[in-house]
Design a protein around this motif. Sequence first.
Motif, PDB file in Angstrom:
ATOM      1  N   THR A  82       1.922  -2.692   3.845  1.00  0.00           N
ATOM      2  CA  THR A  82       1.354  -1.342   3.918  1.00  0.00           C
ATOM      3  C   THR A  82       0.354  -1.244   5.061  1.00  0.00           C
ATOM      4  O   THR A  82      -0.260  -0.199   5.257  1.00  0.00           O
ATOM      5  CB  THR A  82       0.650  -0.969   2.598  1.00  0.00           C
ATOM      6  N   SER A  83       0.148  -2.319   5.791  1.00  0.00           N
ATOM      7  CA  SER A  83      -0.793  -2.366   6.900  1.00  0.00           C
ATOM      8  C   SER A  83      -0.046  -2.330   8.219  1.00  0.00           C
ATOM      9  O   SER A  83       1.050  -2.898   8.357  1.00  0.00           O
ATOM     10  CB  SER A  83      -1.630  -3.641   6.829  1.00  0.00           C
ATOM     11  N   ALA A  84      -0.644  -1.662   9.209  1.00  0.00           N
ATOM     12  CA  ALA A  84      -0.065  -1.644  10.557  1.00  0.00           C
ATOM     13  C   ALA A  84      -0.436  -2.884  11.349  1.00  0.00           C
ATOM     14  O   ALA A  84       0.101  -3.122  12.436  1.00  0.00           O
ATOM     15  CB  ALA A  84      -0.534  -0.388  11.294  1.00  0.00           C
ATOM     16  N   LYS A  85      -1.340  -3.703  10.815  1.00  0.00           N
ATOM     17  CA  LYS A  85      -1.741  -4.933  11.493  1.00  0.00           C
ATOM     18  C   LYS A  85      -0.643  -5.993  11.400  1.00  0.00           C
ATOM     19  O   LYS A  85       0.250  -5.900  10.555  1.00  0.00           O
ATOM     20  CB  LYS A  85      -3.006  -5.498  10.853  1.00  0.00           C
ATOM     21  N   THR A  86      -0.750  -6.985  12.276  1.00  0.00           N
ATOM     22  CA  THR A  86       0.108  -8.159  12.160  1.00  0.00           C
ATOM     23  C   THR A  86      -0.601  -9.143  11.232  1.00  0.00           C
ATOM     24  O   THR A  86      -1.570  -9.802  11.606  1.00  0.00           O
ATOM     25  CB  THR A  86       0.356  -8.797  13.527  1.00  0.00           C
ATOM     26  N   HIS A 181      -2.125  -4.340   2.783  1.00  0.00           N
ATOM     27  CA  HIS A 181      -1.731  -5.752   2.735  1.00  0.00           C
ATOM     28  C   HIS A 181      -0.565  -5.973   3.681  1.00  0.00           C
ATOM     29  O   HIS A 181       0.120  -5.030   4.105  1.00  0.00           O
ATOM     30  CB  HIS A 181      -1.330  -6.149   1.308  1.00  0.00           C
ATOM     31  N   GLY A 182      -0.335  -7.219   4.023  1.00  0.00           N
ATOM     32  CA  GLY A 182       0.826  -7.571   4.827  1.00  0.00           C
ATOM     33  C   GLY A 182       2.065  -7.744   3.979  1.00  0.00           C
ATOM     34  O   GLY A 182       2.058  -7.462   2.768  1.00  0.00           O
ATOM     35  N   THR A 183       3.143  -8.215   4.595  1.00  0.00           N
ATOM     36  CA  THR A 183       4.367  -8.500   3.853  1.00  0.00           C
ATOM     37  C   THR A 183       4.117  -9.632   2.861  1.00  0.00           C
ATOM     38  O   THR A 183       3.484 -10.633   3.192  1.00  0.00           O
ATOM     39  CB  THR A 183       5.501  -8.895   4.812  1.00  0.00           C
ATOM     40  N   ILE A 184       4.607  -9.443   1.640  1.00  0.00           N
ATOM     41  CA  ILE A 184       4.444 -10.444   0.590  1.00  0.00           C
ATOM     42  C   ILE A 184       5.810 -10.873   0.087  1.00  0.00           C
ATOM     43  O   ILE A 184       6.668 -10.025  -0.200  1.00  0.00           O
ATOM     44  CB  ILE A 184       3.603  -9.896  -0.576  1.00  0.00           C
ATOM     45  N   LYS A 185       6.012 -12.154  -0.009  1.00  0.00           N
ATOM     46  CA  LYS A 185       7.244 -12.716  -0.546  1.00  0.00           C
ATOM     47  C   LYS A 185       6.995 -13.272  -1.945  1.00  0.00           C
ATOM     48  O   LYS A 185       5.936 -13.839  -2.222  1.00  0.00           O
ATOM     49  CB  LYS A 185       7.763 -13.842   0.358  1.00  0.00           C
ATOM     50  N   VAL A 186       7.967 -13.120  -2.801  1.00  0.00           N
ATOM     51  CA  VAL A 186       7.923 -13.669  -4.158  1.00  0.00           C
ATOM     52  C   VAL A 186       8.999 -14.733  -4.264  1.00  0.00           C
ATOM     53  O   VAL A 186      10.139 -14.530  -3.821  1.00  0.00           O
ATOM     54  CB  VAL A 186       8.159 -12.563  -5.208  1.00  0.00           C
ATOM     55  N   LEU A 187       8.628 -15.885  -4.835  1.00  0.00           N
ATOM     56  CA  LEU A 187       9.594 -16.962  -5.059  1.00  0.00           C
ATOM     57  C   LEU A 187       9.405 -17.510  -6.469  1.00  0.00           C
ATOM     58  O   LEU A 187       8.315 -17.963  -6.818  1.00  0.00           O
ATOM     59  CB  LEU A 187       9.387 -18.091  -4.046  1.00  0.00           C
TER      60      LEU A 187
END
Length: 427
Positions: A82-86, A181-187
């Motif tokens: 949801t953030s435009a930041k890297t 927040h940035g991209t979040i992965k679930v494992l």
Amino acid sequence: MGDTRAWRDAVPAFPAFDHTVLERFLRYVTIDTQSDPDSPTTPSTEKQKNLGRLLVTELREIGLADADMDDNGYVYATLPATSAKTVPVLCFCSHMDTSPDCSGAGVKPQIVRNYQGGDIVLPGDPAQVIRAAEHPALAKQIGNDIVTTDGTTLLGADNKAGVAEIVDAMRFLVAHPEIKHGTIKVLFTPDEEIGRGVDKADLKRLSADFAYTIDGESAGTVEDETFSADAAVVTIQGVSAHPGFAKGKMENAIKIAARIIDNLPRDTCSPETTEDREGFVHPHGVEAALDGATLKFILRDFTDEGLKDKAAVLERAVKTALKDFPRSSYRMKVTEQYRNMRQVLERHPQVVANAMEAVHRAGLAPIKNSIRGGTDGSRLSFMGLPCPNVFAGEHAFHSRLEWVSVQDMEAAVRTIVHLATIWEEQA
């Protein structure tokens, strides 16, 4: 940990947390996901996929559209940024299986509301009692709600508490896109309890920069190191003879095996005599007949040098035993299992520091600790994905006395959410 007040000043105003973690947890623990160390398949038991399929459905329902389970039983999902930041891509990981040490079939959870201290008698087997004197962590749970089993099975908080916490945190973030927040992965992994949790994890598919396993004990704890671990197998070749004519001939491998175990240190170097940063040699399996025996051990220490010392302790016990059996022989094979993840994490101090800050923001006192065991995070760290362990609230795992606090699970959800925002703030 730094100036926590400065961190607090930077925290955006969050909407009030509403939780679904308890209802999810109660649903997940009723699904039997016990793993099997003797099975060659992945997952080791097909029933682990039953929970995996449910998790895929729930993750898609909350908005993680790419949620999927592969043929090996690993569940993957992505929460878009949801953030435009890297922002570095984070992964939150928990395991779906439960320990082979205690039955996970037919789990009947109960909730002790507003716990006021004292022992907890489990209704399915009144001989099973969670005694306050033996579980000092209960002293911090006064007024909280405690989930236990009925005493006939384990609970599965290890690690279905972590699974439920991750799903609830993702639900909260989806519901509040204003939280940056940035991209979040679930494992979600199978077979962690038998040491194969990330054997077939697809890290390219995951494409994460840093990870956190949500699989720890007391609320507020962040664990940045594990045991280093080896497995050892000692094979004994005895001398067989007819028992009626065995004098001076027979060298019974069963007796040699017993002698080896008896030669191990009795007051040190075993699980039942060590704590804190002390390692051990632990026999966990023996197959023996007259002419041959196989003994299985696990070796544990926090340093590689200490691990070598444990192998030497074992080999001395073997050689000492065989002095009385001169025509018998042995082979000892030591196999690496995993190494102390601190060797990796100390090169990435911000990973642990951010977890400690997230715990603080969640309203808890952060505690940095070591694990007298291993996690998927240890293996992931050495696979190139630095991964400390964050509390899930589970206690007395692998037993019928297992328990978890609802409030601790909710605190873990808040910690996950804060972790995501801290990384975004720093980007």
